[in-house]
Design an enzyme around this catalytic site. Structure first.
Site: not given
Ligand code: NVA
Ligand code: CP
Length: 315
Positions: A115, A142, A145, A233, A273, A301
Site C-alpha cells: 500500500r 484499489h 477493494q 468514498d 469501502c 475483503r
Molecule cells: N480513497 C480512500 C480509500 C481508503 C480505503 C483513500 O485513498 O484514502
Molecule cells: N477500505 C480499505 O482499504 O480500508 P483500510 O484503509 O482500513 O485498509
C-alpha cells in the site's frame, strides 16, 4: 502460462495483481468464484491451507484497518505467514530504491502486498520482484477493494451483473477508478457523479465509454436515477489531508442521502469501502440502514484477497 480450474471457471495464472485492467472478465469472475468457495469453506470450518509455509510481506506506507487485518488473517487461514512491514520502520522510508527492495524481498518471501502512494512504485516493485506483487491501494487504484465489492454485489443482488446499474458519487479517486474498470469488465452499467476537476482518470473514462455502458456526469440526481448499487468514498483520501477543508466545500452535495436513495431503484444497495465520514459523503441514517451490506463488503475483503493470494502464490 498455467491454467487453473476453480469449479466451472478456468483461468490463466498471472504473476501479479496490480490493476483490474490487467485481468479479463473471465479471470475476474474466476477469482470471485474462488473467493466464494473459500468463504464457504471458512464458514463451514473446513481447512483450506493452500499456502502452507508461504510468506507474504505486507508493506504499508499509508494507514490501514481492513487491508492489514484481512491480508494478515487471510494468510493465517491459508496456512501461510504474514509479515507487517511499515514503510517508516524499513529502509524504504529512508529512500532505499524500490528496485533493490524488490530483489531483496524476492530472496526471503513468496509474495508482497504493498500500500503506497504512486502506482509507479507498485509497478516497479513488480517489475524487479521475481515473486507475486499485490496492489493494496495506490493513489490511482484499489483493485482488492473492488474485487470484494463485486463479490458483495453478486451475493446481495443474486442476478447477472449485466442487469445491474452501479452509481458512484463523490471524488473520482483510486476507488472510483477501480470501480469503473471492475464494473464495466463484469458487464454492469456504470455511472459516476463527481464535481468538475475531480473526475476519475481520463484514460479510464475513455476506456469505459469504448468498452461498456458508462456515463460520467456532475449531476448526482442524473447518476443515481435507476441505480441498483450506490457507492461512495471519502472526499479527501489519504495524502490529501491538507485539502480536506477546501474539498468539503467543493464536494458538498456529493452525498448518499435520503433524496439520492429515492432517485435510485427500489431495493438499491449501498456500498462504502470505509472508513466513512458520516454527514459528508454519506448520511448516518443511510449508512446504518445499509450496514449489513457495507460490513459484508468489509468482510469480503478477506475472502476476495484470499482468492487473489491462492491464485498468485499456490503452485
Ligand atoms: N480513497 C480512500 C480509500 C481508503 C480505503 C483513500 O485513498 O484514502
Ligand atoms: N477500505 C480499505 O482499504 O480500508 P483500510 O484503509 O482500513 O485498509
Amino acid at each position: 502460462m498455467f491454467v487453473i480450474n476453480h469449479g466451472k471457471r478456468c483461468v490463466t495464472l498471472k504473476k501479479d495483481f496490480l490493476l483490474l485492467s490487467d485481468y479479463s472478465k473471465e479471470e475476474i469472475l474466476s477469482l470471485l468464484a474462488l473467493a466464494l468457495e473459500l468463504k464457504e469453506k471458512k464458514k463451514r470450518g473446513e481447512p483450506h491451507r493452500y499456502l502452507e509455509g508461504k510468506r507474504l510481506g505486507m508493506i504499508f506506507e499509508k494507514s490501514s484497518t481492513r487491508t492489514r487485518v484481512s491480508f494478515e488473517v487471510g494468510m493465517v487461514d491459508l496456512g501461510g505467514y504474514p509479515l507487517f512491514l511499515s514503510g517508516t520502520d524499513t529502509q524504504i522510508g529512508r529512500g532505499e530504491p524500490v528496485e533493490d527492495t524488490a530483489r531483496v524481498f524476492s530472496r526471503y518471501l513468496d509474495g508482497i502486498m504493498i500500500r503506497t502512494f504512486s502506482q509507479k512504485t507498485v509497478d516497479t516493485l513488480a517489475k524487479y520482484a521475481t515473486i507475486p506483487v499485490v496492489n493494496g491501494l495506490t493513489d490511482f487504484a484499489h483493485p482488492c477493494q473492488v474485487l470484494a465489492d463485486l463479490l458483495t454485489i453478486e451475493e446481495h443482488k443474486k442476478m447477472p451483473f449485466s442487469e445491474l446499474t452501479l452509481c458512484y458519487i463523490g471524488d473520482g479517486n483510486n476507488v472510483a477508478n477501480s470501480l469503473i474498470v471492475g464494473g464495466i469488465k463484469v458487464g454492469m452499467k456504470v455511472r459516476t457523479a463527481c464535481p468538475a476537476g475531480y473526475q476519475p482518470d481520463t484514460a479510464i473514462m475513455a476506456w469505459a465509454k469504448a468498452n461498456g455502458d458508462y456515463l460520467c456526469t456532475e449531476s448526482v440526481a442524473e447518476a443515481a436515477t435507476g441505480a441498483d448499487v450506490l457507492y461512495t468514498d471519502v472526499w479527501a483520501s489519504m495524502g490529501q489531508e491538507s485539502e480536506a477543508q477546501a474539498r468539503a466545500k467543493i464536494f458538498a452535495g456529493y452525498q448518499i442521502n435520503g433524496a439520492v436513495m429515492q432517485a435510485a431503484n427500489n431495493n438499491a444497495m449501498v456500498l462504502h469501502c470505509l472508513p466513512a465520514h458520516r454527514g459528508e459523503e454519506i448520511t448516518a441514517d443511510v449508512l446504518e440502514s445499509h450496514a449489513n451490506e457495507i460490513f459484508d463488503e468489509a468482510e469480503n475483503r478477506l475472502h476476495a484477497q484470499k482468492a487473489v493470494l491462492v491464485h498468485l502464490m499456490k503452485n
